[in-house]
Design a protein around this motif. Structure first.
Motif, PDB file in Angstrom:
ATOM      1  N   PRO A 165      32.303  20.818 -20.388  1.00 31.99           N
ATOM      2  CA  PRO A 165      32.242  22.273 -20.155  1.00 31.99           C
ATOM      3  C   PRO A 165      30.956  22.937 -20.635  1.00 31.99           C
ATOM      4  N   GLU A 166      30.332  22.403 -21.694  1.00 32.51           N
ATOM      5  CA  GLU A 166      29.107  23.013 -22.219  1.00 32.51           C
ATOM      6  C   GLU A 166      27.866  22.185 -21.897  1.00 32.51           C
ATOM      7  N   PHE A 167      27.949  21.346 -20.895  1.00 30.47           N
ATOM      8  CA  PHE A 167      26.830  20.476 -20.526  1.00 30.47           C
ATOM      9  C   PHE A 167      25.565  21.271 -20.232  1.00 30.47           C
ATOM     10  N   GLU A 168      25.751  22.449 -19.613  1.00 30.43           N
ATOM     11  CA  GLU A 168      24.580  23.243 -19.198  1.00 30.43           C
ATOM     12  C   GLU A 168      23.787  23.787 -20.385  1.00 30.43           C
TER      13      GLU A 168
ATOM     14  N   LEU B  84      18.633  16.099 -22.654  1.00 26.19           N
ATOM     15  CA  LEU B  84      19.136  15.290 -21.553  1.00 26.19           C
ATOM     16  C   LEU B  84      18.424  13.941 -21.495  1.00 26.19           C
ATOM     17  N   GLU B  85      17.112  13.977 -21.678  1.00 29.25           N
ATOM     18  CA  GLU B  85      16.338  12.737 -21.661  1.00 29.25           C
ATOM     19  C   GLU B  85      16.793  11.812 -22.790  1.00 29.25           C
ATOM     20  N   GLN B  86      16.964  12.375 -23.975  1.00 32.72           N
ATOM     21  CA  GLN B  86      17.401  11.563 -25.111  1.00 32.72           C
ATOM     22  C   GLN B  86      18.803  11.017 -24.895  1.00 32.72           C
ATOM     23  N   LEU B  87      19.656  11.806 -24.281  1.00 30.18           N
ATOM     24  CA  LEU B  87      21.058  11.438 -24.103  1.00 30.18           C
ATOM     25  C   LEU B  87      21.224  10.258 -23.155  1.00 30.18           C
ATOM     26  N   PHE B  88      20.427  10.238 -22.090  1.00 27.43           N
ATOM     27  CA  PHE B  88      20.634   9.222 -21.060  1.00 27.43           C
ATOM     28  C   PHE B  88      19.578   8.127 -21.040  1.00 27.43           C
ATOM     29  N   ALA B  89      18.525   8.249 -21.849  1.00 29.60           N
ATOM     30  CA  ALA B  89      17.469   7.245 -21.828  1.00 29.60           C
ATOM     31  C   ALA B  89      17.507   6.307 -23.029  1.00 29.60           C
TER      32      ALA B  89
END
Length: 283
Positions: A178-181, A188-193
């Protein structure tokens, strides 16, 4: 009756879970690795919600006082029936006096032992799952006794399954929370890389991850959470709520694990590595 001669590290009884009470502050509970547990119930033609034994890291020694049928799966742990090794995802006939003993953990973290027609622990708010203090105990102790229905004859439709192990899988599929935005590009880069490792603080309530991402200063009202909800603290620490997790939280809910991802994470322990992959909810 089943007598628990030695209980192991943290052995509980769990079923599919306790649903419909999150708004009352009651966690879902239930088996952490639903993928493995459900396969075992299918092998025994049990109802999907049948209660199984969840064995964490170090397993028990069990004495069966009535005939039945069992199967086991999940974490790779050495297990014997009357000192003879037994295999995962295979149905075994049990006679009075048989003893199952767990040995060394090889891979994974949680193993499951299913019994024909399920364990008959007390039903509490629609579930047999242990969750203290809702249930009278959090886990089984030495010399505990468990009720099950004796079964003399059972003709299994399928006596064993070939199950693709996911114990080595490291990628967790997640959907946006719900609070992704609220996340910025750097977060985002740190989260998925990057890869994350399981921290020392992990249990049926939540898994904390060792590495952090960039923190935040967002404040929010306490909001509903689910098993698999990933929250981020102001310091950038990630907390993954699990089956006994709180039903509300005050940190941003940035991601939501898929059901399969919850099972994968449930088989991880301190120091194991995972990463996140953003997908649609139904994957």
């Amino acid at each position: 009756m089943l007598k628990v001669l030695k209980s192991g590290f943290f052995t509980t009884i769990q079923d599919a879970g306790r649903f419909g009470y999150l708004n009352k502050g009651v966690p879902v509970a239930g088996y952490m690795d639903s993928f493995s547990a459900s396969k075992l119930n299918k092998l025994l033609d049990n109802k999907i919600e049948a209660a199984v034994m969840e064995i964490t890291m170090t397993g028990p020694t069990l004495l069966f006082e009535e005939p039945t049928y069992v199967c086991l799966g999940g974490a790779d742990i050495s297990v014997t029936l009357n000192n003879n090794p037994i295999e995962q995802y295979r149905v075994y006939k049990i006679i009075k006096g048989d003893i199952i003993s767990y040995g060394r953990l090889k891979k994974g973290f949680r193993n499951y032992l299913a019994i024909k027609n399920g364990f008959k622990t007390p039903m509490v708010i629609g579930s047999r799952s242990f969750y203290y203090p809702l249930t009278d105990k959090s886990h089984l102790g030495d010399q505990s006794e468990l009720v099950y229905e004796a079964c003399e004859n059972y003709n299994a439709k399928i006596s064993e399954l070939k199950v693709d192990s996911f114990l080595d899988e490291k990628i967790l599929h997640v959907a946006i929370g719900p609070e992704f935005e609220l996340l910025n590009d750097r977060q985002l880069e740190q989260l998925f890389a990057k890869n994350f490792t399981v921290a020392k603080d992990y249990n049926r309530m939540a898994y904390q991850l060792e590495q952090t991402i960039e923190g935040h200063s967002h404040s929010m009202l306490t909001s509903a959470t689910l098993p698999g909800t990933i929250q981020i603290t102001p310091s950038g620490k990630l907390i993954v709520l699990m089956k006994d997790g709180q039903t509300t939280g005050g940190y941003p809910r940035i991601l939501q694990l898929s059901d399969k991802a919850i099972s994968i994470l449930a088989q991880k322990k301190y120091g194991d590595t995972i990463s996140f992959k953003l997908v649609r909810l139904n994957t």
